[in-house]
Design a protein around this motif. Structure first.
Motif, mmCIF file in Angstrom:
data_model
loop_
_atom_site.group_PDB
_atom_site.id
_atom_site.type_symbol
_atom_site.label_atom_id
_atom_site.label_comp_id
_atom_site.label_asym_id
_atom_site.label_seq_id
_atom_site.Cartn_x
_atom_site.Cartn_y
_atom_site.Cartn_z
ATOM 1 N N THR A 48 30.737 41.146 42.849
ATOM 2 C CA THR A 48 30.386 41.203 44.269
ATOM 3 C C THR A 48 28.967 40.674 44.474
ATOM 4 O OG1 THR A 48 31.818 43.113 44.550
ATOM 5 C CG2 THR A 48 30.180 42.734 46.249
ATOM 6 N N GLN A 92 35.290 43.548 50.027
ATOM 7 C CA GLN A 92 36.125 44.389 49.177
ATOM 8 C C GLN A 92 36.900 45.435 49.990
ATOM 9 O OE1 GLN A 92 33.810 45.287 45.774
ATOM 10 N NE2 GLN A 92 35.484 46.081 44.585
ATOM 11 N N ASP A 169 36.788 38.861 47.809
ATOM 12 C CA ASP A 169 36.364 39.935 46.903
ATOM 13 C C ASP A 169 37.531 40.897 46.718
ATOM 14 O OD1 ASP A 169 34.964 41.647 45.327
ATOM 15 O OD2 ASP A 169 33.316 41.968 46.720
HETATM 16 MG MG LIG Z 1 32.858 44.388 43.587
#
Ligand SMILES: [Mg+2]
Ligand SMILES: Nc1ncnc2c1ncn2[C@@H]1O[C@H](COP(=O)(O)OP(=O)(O)OP(=O)(O)O)[C@@H](O)[C@H]1O
Lengths: 272, 260
Positions: A48, A92, A169
């Motif tokens: 990330t 995410q 992500d």
């Molecule tokens: Mg991550």
């Protein structure tokens, strides 16, 4: 023979630390135009973080990050924002804006950055939602969506402005097998039909290696292996083998860096 | 051993000044975003509405009770001097000069300020602010600036409502229950309350409080540690810090306006 095209994203000798921990210790990554590149690695390696460095939300301590020849790490505010309009990022956890329904969320970038009329925006939003299979859910609030649905709405929002580069992500976590299959196909279709360049961050080895044209494996702040899925499968790298097969023992540490276990248990807190 | 408390003090001090610095940078950034709101004033109206609606009921109810108490207390004091005719002036001046702006600001901090902090803090914790940045939308301009302007506009409006309702509360008690002459209540008020000296100064206070309370609330939310605990702590800090700021500033402003 013509020279190979320059990569769309170039990461050179990237160094990034959080506190005293080196997240990246001099990595080089090339993201080729029109290709799907996967970044894989264990949880907490900084996947990330890498996307945030490419998006210019974090600045490296050292090294260079260029997107389309522009140095993201030293770009001023205005050019950085101009560049970001052409970058889509799927977070995410979706990161949908609360206080707006699904429709307004997808319409948000269109309303902020274009002068399109409402009927046109309506059509565009419905098309994007249709692509992720959620056209019927347009009036739901983000709180009424499941995690997987929220991520798909976020995907519709990320492609609303037809970016040149898409960063995903963990797009596959929390998806049922059907929507997983749909997503895999969608990412491929978007990439090929719209001429995008895609970066996928994931630990879903099967899905990711099925669509990725090129794979980077990260661990401990280094690129430990890279190549096509086939090359990695046949590579001698113990690291790649362990990760791709999901073996518990091998060069990849399961533990966050720590003191020796026995010493940790035997020393009392006062001694620290 | 001896060094530990001093180190701690030093760390706290550095922390404080860093936060102060970040707060001022944010303030500058918000101010720079204000002109861009003009063509999109709808965003501000929307926020005025939500901030105002949040606080309206509590402001009206508190204003009524404060006015009624002022009526009672004022009457009891004035009647000893045979000056109960002046009740209207006492009630109105107390409200317009002091209690209207100050109590409104305190209530606003508790009601709207804490809500603003929690909202911004949660948006940060759920990466909504990050997502906006990645969509090339500056969250400070898009989210914080309209809320700031809304707080600035709402505060004087709410204080005016507070004072107006308070004057009515004083009227109920003084004229309705205690038998003060109705004509005297209003006419003395009209004669003695000065537009510049009293009302304008009160409104000035309100504007200042509006800026300070909204600024603190937005900063605490934007600077919060992006977890549930961090946001809850930030919310508490908003109420404490903005209440203290309002009371301290009130003294300074009063000294400047009415001191000499
Ligand atoms: Mg991550
Ligand atoms: N705000 C922060 N402050 C300090 N350290 C952080 C912060 N955010 C992340 N880290 C650290 O950076 C490391 C990388 O985080 P990152 O979120 O990039 O991991 P990741 O590879 O995306 O993991 P996952 O697959 O679990 O999402 C983590 O070990 C984490 O401890």
């Amino acid at each position: 023979m013509s020279p190979p095209p320059t990569p769309l994203v170039e990461v050179r000798q990237l160094l990034f630390t959080r506190g005293s921990r080196k997240i990246f210790d001099g990595i080089d990554i090339d993201i080729q135009r029109g290709k799907i590149t996967a970044i894989m690695g264990p949880s907490g390696t900084g996947k990330t973080t890498l996307l945030r460095l490419i998006g210019g939300q974090l600045r490296p301590d050292c090294g260079a990050v260029s997107v389309e020849g522009q140095r993201v790490d030293s770009l001023g505010r205005a050019p950085l924002y101009a560049l970001r309009k052409r970058m889509g990022m799927l977070f995410q956890n979706g990161a949908l804006l609360t206080g707006m329904n699904v429709f307004d969320n997808v319409a948000f970038p269109l309303r902020e950055h274009t002068q399109l009329s409402e009927p046109l925006i309506r059509d565009l939003v419905l098309m994007k939602l249709h692509a992720v299979g959620l056209r019927g859910a347009w009036q739901l609030q983000p709180s009424e969506l499941s995690g997987g649905m929220a991520r798909r709405v976020a995907l519709a929002r990320a492609i609303a402005l037809d970016p040149m580069i898409m960063m995903y992500d963990e797009p596959f976590t929390g998806q049922d097998p059907i929507s997983m299959g749909v997503l895999v196909r969608l990412i491929r279709q978007l990439n090929d039909a719209l001429g995008l360049t895609s970066i996928i961050v994931s630990h879903d080895i099967a899905e990711t290696s099925s669509i990725a044209d090129y794979i980077y494996l990260l661990s401990n702040g280094k690129v430990v292996a890279h190549g096509t899925a086939q090359e990695l499968g046949h590579s001698g790298s113990a690291w790649a083998q362990q990760f791709l097969k999901g073996l518990p023992d091998g060069p990849v540490p399961f533990h966050y860096p720590a003191e020796e276990y026995r010493r940790d248990l035997l020393t009392s807190v006062v001694d620290r | 051993m001896l060094l530990a408390p001093i180190q701690e003090l030093g760390r706290k001090g550095l922390d404080f000044f860093q936060r102060l610095g970040r707060g001022h940078l944010l303030f500058g950034h918000i101010l720079a975003g204000l002109p861009a709101l003009l063509p999109r004033f709808g965003l501000v109206i929307q926020q005025v509405f939500s901030v105002g609606v949040l606080s309206l009921v509590i402001i009206v109810v508190s204003g009524l009770f404060v006015g009624m108490v002022l009526g009672l207390q004022g009457y009891n004091t004035l009647v000893d001097f045979g000056a109960e005719e002046s009740l209207g002036v006492v009630v109105a001046l107390s409200l317009v000069r002091e209690l209207g702006p100050v109590v409104t600001a305190l209530l606003f901090a508790g009601r709207a300020g804490s809500a603003l902090t929690a909202e911004i803090g949660l948006m940060k914790a759920t990466e909504q602010l990050s997502a906006m940045e990645m969509m090339a939308v500056d969250p400070i301009r898009r989210v914080l600036a309209p809320r700031f302007l809304a707080g600035f506009i709402s505060m004087p409006l709410l204080a005016a409502i507070f004072s107006a309702v308070g004057v009515l509360g004083g009227y109920f008690v003084g004229v309705g229950l205690l038998g003060v002459d109705q004509g005297a209540y209003w006419s003395q008020m009209q004669a003695k309350v000065d537009v510049y000296n009293d009302i304008l100064n009160g409104v000035t206070k309100s504007f200042v409080f509006g800026v300070v309370v909204t600024w603190i609330a937005l900063f605490e939310g934007y600077d919060a540690i992006p977890t549930a605990e961090g946001v809850s702590r930030a919310t508490t800090r908003t109420v404490v810090h903005s209440s203290l700021a309002v009371l301290g500033l009130d003294f300074i402003l009063t000294a400047l306006m009415f001191g000499a």
